[in-house]
Design a protein around this motif. Structure first.
Motif, PDB file in Angstrom:
ATOM      1  N   MET A   3     -11.715  38.091  52.694  1.00 16.28           N
ATOM      2  CA  MET A   3     -11.003  39.240  52.120  1.00 16.28           C
ATOM      3  C   MET A   3      -9.685  38.802  51.465  1.00 16.28           C
ATOM      4  O   MET A   3      -9.279  39.354  50.447  1.00 16.28           O
ATOM      5  N   THR A   4      -9.052  37.799  52.057  1.00 11.49           N
ATOM      6  CA  THR A   4      -7.798  37.279  51.475  1.00 11.49           C
ATOM      7  C   THR A   4      -8.081  36.607  50.137  1.00 11.49           C
ATOM      8  O   THR A   4      -7.368  36.823  49.148  1.00 11.49           O
ATOM      9  N   GLN A   5      -9.133  35.790  50.098  1.00  9.33           N
ATOM     10  CA  GLN A   5      -9.514  35.125  48.849  1.00  9.33           C
ATOM     11  C   GLN A   5      -9.899  36.160  47.793  1.00  9.33           C
ATOM     12  O   GLN A   5      -9.508  36.046  46.621  1.00  9.33           O
ATOM     13  N   LEU A   6     -10.632  37.179  48.203  1.00  7.71           N
ATOM     14  CA  LEU A   6     -11.045  38.243  47.305  1.00  7.71           C
ATOM     15  C   LEU A   6      -9.834  38.936  46.682  1.00  7.71           C
ATOM     16  O   LEU A   6      -9.785  39.167  45.469  1.00  7.71           O
ATOM     17  N   TYR A   7      -8.839  39.249  47.525  1.00  7.92           N
ATOM     18  CA  TYR A   7      -7.651  39.954  47.025  1.00  7.92           C
ATOM     19  C   TYR A   7      -6.902  39.117  45.989  1.00  7.92           C
ATOM     20  O   TYR A   7      -6.601  39.598  44.885  1.00  7.92           O
ATOM     21  N   PHE A   8      -6.590  37.878  46.339  1.00  8.44           N
ATOM     22  CA  PHE A   8      -5.779  37.054  45.439  1.00  8.44           C
ATOM     23  C   PHE A   8      -6.532  36.707  44.149  1.00  8.44           C
ATOM     24  O   PHE A   8      -5.939  36.716  43.060  1.00  8.44           O
ATOM     25  N   LEU A   9      -7.826  36.428  44.251  1.00  8.34           N
ATOM     26  CA  LEU A   9      -8.591  36.075  43.060  1.00  8.34           C
ATOM     27  C   LEU A   9      -8.694  37.271  42.109  1.00  8.34           C
ATOM     28  O   LEU A   9      -8.491  37.134  40.903  1.00  8.34           O
ATOM     29  N   THR A  10      -8.992  38.449  42.666  1.00  7.54           N
ATOM     30  CA  THR A  10      -9.088  39.656  41.846  1.00  7.54           C
ATOM     31  C   THR A  10      -7.751  39.985  41.211  1.00  7.54           C
ATOM     32  O   THR A  10      -7.669  40.354  40.030  1.00  7.54           O
ATOM     33  N   CYS A  11      -6.682  39.836  41.975  1.00 11.33           N
ATOM     34  CA  CYS A  11      -5.327  40.092  41.477  1.00 11.33           C
ATOM     35  C   CYS A  11      -4.966  39.144  40.333  1.00 11.33           C
ATOM     36  O   CYS A  11      -4.497  39.571  39.273  1.00 11.33           O
ATOM     37  N   LEU A  12      -5.206  37.870  40.532  1.00 10.83           N
ATOM     38  CA  LEU A  12      -4.810  36.862  39.546  1.00 10.83           C
ATOM     39  C   LEU A  12      -5.618  36.967  38.252  1.00 10.83           C
ATOM     40  O   LEU A  12      -5.067  36.855  37.159  1.00 10.83           O
TER      41      LEU A  12
ATOM     42  N   PHE B 133     -20.059  30.326  45.614  1.00 11.31           N
ATOM     43  CA  PHE B 133     -19.196  29.382  46.311  1.00 11.31           C
ATOM     44  C   PHE B 133     -17.828  29.982  46.607  1.00 11.31           C
ATOM     45  O   PHE B 133     -16.923  29.299  47.063  1.00 11.31           O
ATOM     46  N   LEU B 134     -17.685  31.297  46.339  1.00 15.22           N
ATOM     47  CA  LEU B 134     -16.438  32.001  46.635  1.00 15.22           C
ATOM     48  C   LEU B 134     -16.743  33.453  46.981  1.00 15.22           C
ATOM     49  O   LEU B 134     -17.862  33.921  46.808  1.00 15.22           O
ATOM     50  N   CYS B 135     -15.727  34.149  47.471  1.00 16.83           N
ATOM     51  CA  CYS B 135     -15.881  35.567  47.805  1.00 16.83           C
ATOM     52  C   CYS B 135     -15.496  36.409  46.593  1.00 16.83           C
ATOM     53  O   CYS B 135     -14.330  36.401  46.181  1.00 16.83           O
ATOM     54  N   GLU B 136     -16.472  37.097  46.020  1.00 21.03           N
ATOM     55  CA  GLU B 136     -16.207  37.992  44.901  1.00 21.03           C
ATOM     56  C   GLU B 136     -16.858  39.328  45.183  1.00 21.03           C
ATOM     57  O   GLU B 136     -17.770  39.431  46.017  1.00 21.03           O
TER      58      GLU B 136
END
Length: 309
Positions: free
Chosen positions: A98-107, A177-180
């Motif tokens: 969920m942390t990876q999802l938030y930062f990736l979507t934000c960026l 290979f990532l959370c999307e």
């Protein structure tokens, strides 16, 4: 009850970039090289622009923010991808996902908005040069960049919040290979209707609207450049926006090719290629594209590092 069910899935299994063990060493080395190159190039851009007063203009202010976004994109995804090449269990915790999802979507959302702000900056510079310092004042630049970051963060917070309310009680293998968002929605045991509606709204706003605004800006820019009588004048005007036009073209061409003309590859493979371009290739190439032909930046770089020729 939802919270109780949600805790049934405490971690997700990432599919990885390749299931062929013979390729792992090669891929690990390649991605590590790209990660180090991306970090070095973008950190260098931020340092040079911050320390050289001659580069304290709107264009370089936006470029420094783009470099920060690229550092964030690569650092959000690649460390975990590299780790999964050398560990047997390719998993990520629920909270980590969920942390990876938030930062990736934000960026990524913020980057799309920033591209539009940069296109507007070039539009003002080419089409309204006499009013540039007024139209792109320090306050205007700060407002644009603050708005871009705030909208990206709030949009991502909404998407992540909607994801947190879902129940994950069954399969936990992510075909990526990532959370999307799309990959995680496939694993949800509860209704994803609201999530899908918000995805469409976000796609229209971040994708379509920003693409149209960027195209319109460059339509005016190209039209104005063609009116310049001298060849030297046309070259000088085009050189101020060619780098940004190249990066934006690569960015949107990838999206169009993958989602509108997917070709013969599977949607999963296409998704991995797009994610790779967003998080690795783009951030690695952007410093080269923006600085190789930029005389002001190269001059500032030589001041900071005299041994560079």
């Amino acid at each position: 009850m939802a919270l109780t069910n949600q805790t049934l899935v405490t971690e997700f299994v990432l599919q990885g970039f390749s299931e062929t063990p013979q390729l792992w060493i090669f891929l690990f080395s390649t991605f590590l090289f790209l990660y180090v190159t991306a970090l070095t190039g973008n950190i260098l851009i931020v340092m040079v622009i911050s320390l050289d007063s001659g580069l304290h203009t709107a264009m370089y202010f936006f470029l420094a923010n783009l470099a920060i976004l690229d550092i964030g994109c690569t650092s959000t995804v690649l460390p975990k991808l590299l780790e999964n090449f050398i560990v047997e269990k390719k998993s990520i915790s629920y909270d980590g996902c969920m942390t990876q999802l938030y930062f990736l979507t934000c960026l990524l959302g913020t980057e799309l908005l920033l591209f539009t702000a940069m296109a507007y900056d070039r539009y003002v510079a080419i089409c309204h040069p006499l009013h540039y310092t007024t139209m792109m004042s320090r306050m205007v630049c700060m407002f644009l960049v603050s708005s871009v970051w705030a909208i990206g963060a709030l949009s991502s917070l909404l998407h992540t919040g909607l994801m947190l309310r879902l129940t994950f009680c069954g399969p936990n293998e992510i075909e990526h290979f990532l959370c999307e968002i799309p990959s995680l929605l496939l694993l949800s045991c509860s209704s994803t209707c609201v999530n899908n509606i918000m995805i469409v709204i976000a796609d229209v706003y971040f994708g379509v609207t920003n693409f149209v605004l960027t195209v319109v800006s460059y339509g005016f820019i190209i039209s104005n450049i063609l009116k310049i009588r001298t060849t030297e004048g046309k070259k000088k005007a085009f050189s101020t926006c060619s780098s940004h036009l190249l990066v934006v073209s690569m960015y949107y061409t990838t999206i169009i090719y993958t989602y509108i003309f997917p070709g013969s590859g599977s949607s999963t493979d296409n998704g991995k290629v797009v994610a790779l371009l967003y998080t690795t290739v783009g951030p690695t190439l952007n410093p080269l594209i923006y600085t190789l032909r930029n005389k002001d930046f190269k001059t500032a770089l030589k001041k900071m590092f005299p041994f560079i020729h």
